[in-house]
Design a protein around this motif. Sequence first.
Motif: not given
Length: 263
Positions: A96-106
């Motif tokens: 899935q694109p943006g996996l790391a960014e999504d988790i870091l945002r959470i």
Amino acid sequence: MRKAVSLDEFAPFYQPKISLATGEIVGFEALARWQHPSRGLLTPATFGAAFDDPELATMVGKRLIGKVASDMRRWFKQGFSPGRVAINLSHAEFIQPGLAEDILRILDLANVPAKHFEIEITEKVLLDTEADAVLAALEKFRSRGVQIALDDFGTGYASLTHLKQFPVDHLKIDQTFVRNIEQDQDDNAIVAAVVSLGRSLNLQVTAEGVETIGQAQRLREMGCGNGQGYLYAKPMAGAEIPELLTNWAARLIPAQRLILVER
């Protein structure tokens, strides 16, 4: 599974990781549990195949990570430090694109420092997923202080290549090797070799599936850093963690460090 997500029936349960040298709790692994309305509490042995579906894996994964971040924020506010809390990510999530960014945002939204978070991956992730995408995601995690653990080490196909190619901080020895280290010389030799490899590469090493004091003592003699398993505690709900940390600290004196058992 989709209905369960919509009804918020998934929750993380936590199992501690213990320093074999000091007996202290150094972190936790967050494990997915399904609070099924009629069948009770289910483990991934029942529903794990769903994590092969990218949509379902992402839905469940993000929900669990959000709950882990909320639990961690609550523990910090109560004055507890859980060490590093690890969560498994499937190969389906990595496409899935943006996996790391999504988790870091959470983590940022929950005000949880990334240095207290760890990502666990298996070699299946490294074998079945686009290598460049995995490497880019792992490097983004590492840049924020998130550690990377290679789970079930030794059960895949190219472990040594992966240690060289990907940023790894932590090796987790699969319980199938730990289970018989007191009786089986081959298992004993394999575990000793992995521990030695980890120490040579300056990596943390955790043995999974520790169930007896004899196993813990053998691992400590080998130089293994941490243990995880039923000898110390079964996975438990986030609401139980403050009591575990309080009781563990109160009872942790030098004479008890290597024999303390929580069931």
